[in-house]
Design an enzyme around this catalytic site. Structure first.
Site, PDB file in Angstrom:
ATOM      1  N   THR A 178       0.847  -1.185   0.000  1.00 19.69           N
ATOM      2  CA  THR A 178       0.000   0.000   0.000  1.00 19.69           C
ATOM      3  C   THR A 178       0.880   1.231   0.000  1.00 19.69           C
ATOM      4  OG1 THR A 178      -1.710  -1.132   1.247  1.00 19.69           O
ATOM      5  CG2 THR A 178      -1.658   1.253   1.448  1.00 19.69           C
TER       6      THR A 178
ATOM      7  N   ARG B  36     -13.780  -8.148  -1.462  1.00 20.16           N
ATOM      8  CA  ARG B  36     -12.927  -8.150  -0.254  1.00 20.16           C
ATOM      9  C   ARG B  36     -12.480  -6.719   0.062  1.00 20.16           C
ATOM     10  NH1 ARG B  36      -7.317  -6.487   0.815  1.00 20.16           N
ATOM     11  NH2 ARG B  36      -6.564  -7.737   2.546  1.00 20.16           N
ATOM     12  N   VAL B  37     -12.650  -6.328   1.315  1.00 14.48           N
ATOM     13  CA  VAL B  37     -12.186  -5.012   1.752  1.00 14.48           C
ATOM     14  C   VAL B  37     -11.017  -5.230   2.703  1.00 14.48           C
ATOM     15  CG1 VAL B  37     -12.809  -2.929   3.030  1.00 14.48           C
ATOM     16  CG2 VAL B  37     -14.471  -3.980   1.476  1.00 14.48           C
TER      17      VAL B  37
ATOM     18  N   ASP C  16      -7.641  -3.446   5.034  1.00 16.66           N
ATOM     19  CA  ASP C  16      -7.535  -2.519   6.169  1.00 16.66           C
ATOM     20  C   ASP C  16      -7.519  -1.060   5.732  1.00 16.66           C
ATOM     21  OD1 ASP C  16      -4.991  -3.314   4.978  1.00 16.66           O
ATOM     22  OD2 ASP C  16      -4.073  -1.927   6.396  1.00 16.66           O
TER      23      ASP C  16
ATOM     24  N   THR D  93       0.665  -1.086   6.251  1.00 17.99           N
ATOM     25  CA  THR D  93       0.715  -1.814   4.989  1.00 17.99           C
ATOM     26  C   THR D  93       1.001  -3.269   5.328  1.00 17.99           C
ATOM     27  OG1 THR D  93       1.913  -2.040   2.889  1.00 17.99           O
ATOM     28  CG2 THR D  93       3.136  -1.078   4.711  1.00 17.99           C
ATOM     29  N   GLY D  94       0.664  -4.148   4.408  1.00 25.02           N
ATOM     30  CA  GLY D  94       0.835  -5.574   4.674  1.00 25.02           C
ATOM     31  C   GLY D  94      -0.495  -6.283   4.552  1.00 25.02           C
TER      32      GLY D  94
ATOM     33  N   GLY E 203      -3.886  -7.065   5.139  1.00 28.49           N
ATOM     34  CA  GLY E 203      -4.920  -6.258   5.775  1.00 28.49           C
ATOM     35  C   GLY E 203      -5.700  -6.992   6.852  1.00 28.49           C
TER      36      GLY E 203
HETATM   37  C1  SD4 Z   1      -4.561  -4.816   1.969  1.00 32.85           C
HETATM   38  N1  SD4 Z   1      -2.972  -3.645   3.334  1.00 32.85           N
HETATM   39  O1  SD4 Z   1      -5.455  -4.626   1.171  1.00 32.85           O
HETATM   40  C2  SD4 Z   1      -3.421  -3.853   1.991  1.00 32.85           C
HETATM   41  C3  SD4 Z   1      -2.383  -4.321   1.064  1.00 32.85           C
HETATM   42  C4  SD4 Z   1      -0.993  -4.015   1.468  1.00 32.85           C
HETATM   43  O2  SD4 Z   1       1.213  -4.539   1.662  1.00 32.85           O
HETATM   44  O3  SD4 Z   1      -0.646  -3.062   2.001  1.00 32.85           O
HETATM   45  N2  SD4 Z   1      -0.052  -4.844   1.319  1.00 32.85           N
HETATM   46  O4  SD4 Z   1      -4.516  -5.795   2.712  1.00 32.85           O
END
Ligand code: SD4
Length: 307
Positions: free
Chosen positions: A153, A180-181, A183, A203-204, A206
């Site tokens: 993100t 799908r939603v 974070d 980020t990561g 969610g």
């Molecule tokens: C999600 N957090 O949709 C986001 C994607 C993301 O590193 O940041 N990935 O889950």
């Protein structure tokens, strides 16, 4: 007021910081500078998990999530599973500025974007189409295969000592289930700003960030007096304590950034590989990260060995 400080996520965060810095030097407000930095990454087709050129969902449709929050008033606007807008952060900001709502999703978000004059644009690049075709060809039984490139993100947070802003934008987990939603549009999970304290963003994966309400948790720890690095370390540490076995097995990365209202920066990640670009007083650099909390088990990179 202080000299503004901007913090972002991943290597493309340098682009966001540079653009935000230019806007600040041009006399733009903190909010406008942060929006400009975020948009620069959204429109970059090589940023394959943000905006235009982002990886699509399982059915091949790009659905984006975004949030924009002002910490002085706690105004916030967000969109979830939005289709056909290359700059979702601008729609998120409009939700706050033009409605009494904080979050619009799916078809309703699309109609709001239409009403606000955002054209319904193609979101795919040759690369995003090819990645989806390859994913389909490989067999779509594992509907979420978390290659580390499949999710990232752009978060852009900042403070000028009076205002604190959090902006977050992503196309989410690649090949996610339609609807799908993540974070990113969820207030307190993907981002949070309170000008009495500071701002944080995530980020990561969610699903893990949502469980921990991670950005709010970081801000609350800073409110209690923790340094931003320590606040992030504490939230990530709790994730490991409660969910370490799952996080390790799936190599579920989570990374957090934070800025205190006085400009002190924090960042941290569960696994190695994360970077947090910073802009301060015309200078750009990366925040020195504390060591990651979890060791990478490279077995996760073999799709056959996962899930
Ligand atoms: C999600 N957090 O949709 C986001 C994607 C993301 O590193 O940041 N990935 O889950």
């Amino acid at each position: 007021m202080i000299e503004p400080v901007i913090v972002s996520t991943w290597a493309w965060g340098h682009t966001a910081c540079r653009r935000a810095g230019e806007a600040l030097r041009g006399g733009r407000s903190l909010a406008d500078a942060i929006e400009a930095g975020t948009v620069a990454v959204e429109l970059d087709p090589t940023a394959t998990t943000v905006g235009y050129g982002g990886l699509p969902n399982a059915e091949g449709v790009v659905e984006t999530d975004a949030m924009f929050m002002w910490g002085s008033t706690l105004e916030v606007g967000a969109v979830a599973a939005l289709r056909g807008v290359r700059t979702p952060i601008r729609v998120a900001r409009r939700v706050a500025e033009r409605t009494h709502h904080v979050l619009l999703a799916g078809e309703g978000a699309r109609r709001f974007a239409d009403a606000e004059g955002f054209p319904d644009e193609g979101m795919h690049t040759a690369n995003s189409r090819a990645r989806h075709a390859r994913w389909v060809a490989e067999g779509r039984s594992r509907f979420v295969r978390r290659d580390h490139e499949d999710h990232d993100t752009v978060c852009v947070i900042g403070t000028d000592g009076a205002e604190c802003i959090a902006a977050v934008s992503t196309s989410g987990l690649g090949f996610k289930l339609p609807g799908r939603v993540g974070d990113s549009p969820l207030i307190g999970a993907g981002g949070y700003a309170d000008a009495e304290v500071g701002a944080a963003a995530a980020t990561g994966v969610g699903e893990e960030v949502i469980r921990a309400v991670a950005s709010f948790a970081v801000v609350e720890r800073m409110r209690a007096g923790m340094h931003p690095d320590a606040a992030i370390g504490s939230v990530l540490g709790e994730m490991v304590r409660r969910r370490g076995h799952v996080l390790r097995a799936r190599h579920d990365q989570v990374a957090l950034i934070a800025v205190r209202r006085d400009g002190v920066v924090g960042a941290g990640a569960l696994f190695e590989g994360f970077v947090a670009p910073v802009y301060r007083a015309g200078e750009q650099f990366e925040h020195a990260l504390p060591p990651p909390l979890l060791e990478s088990d490279r077995a996760w990179m073999d799709p056959a060995g996962r899930d």
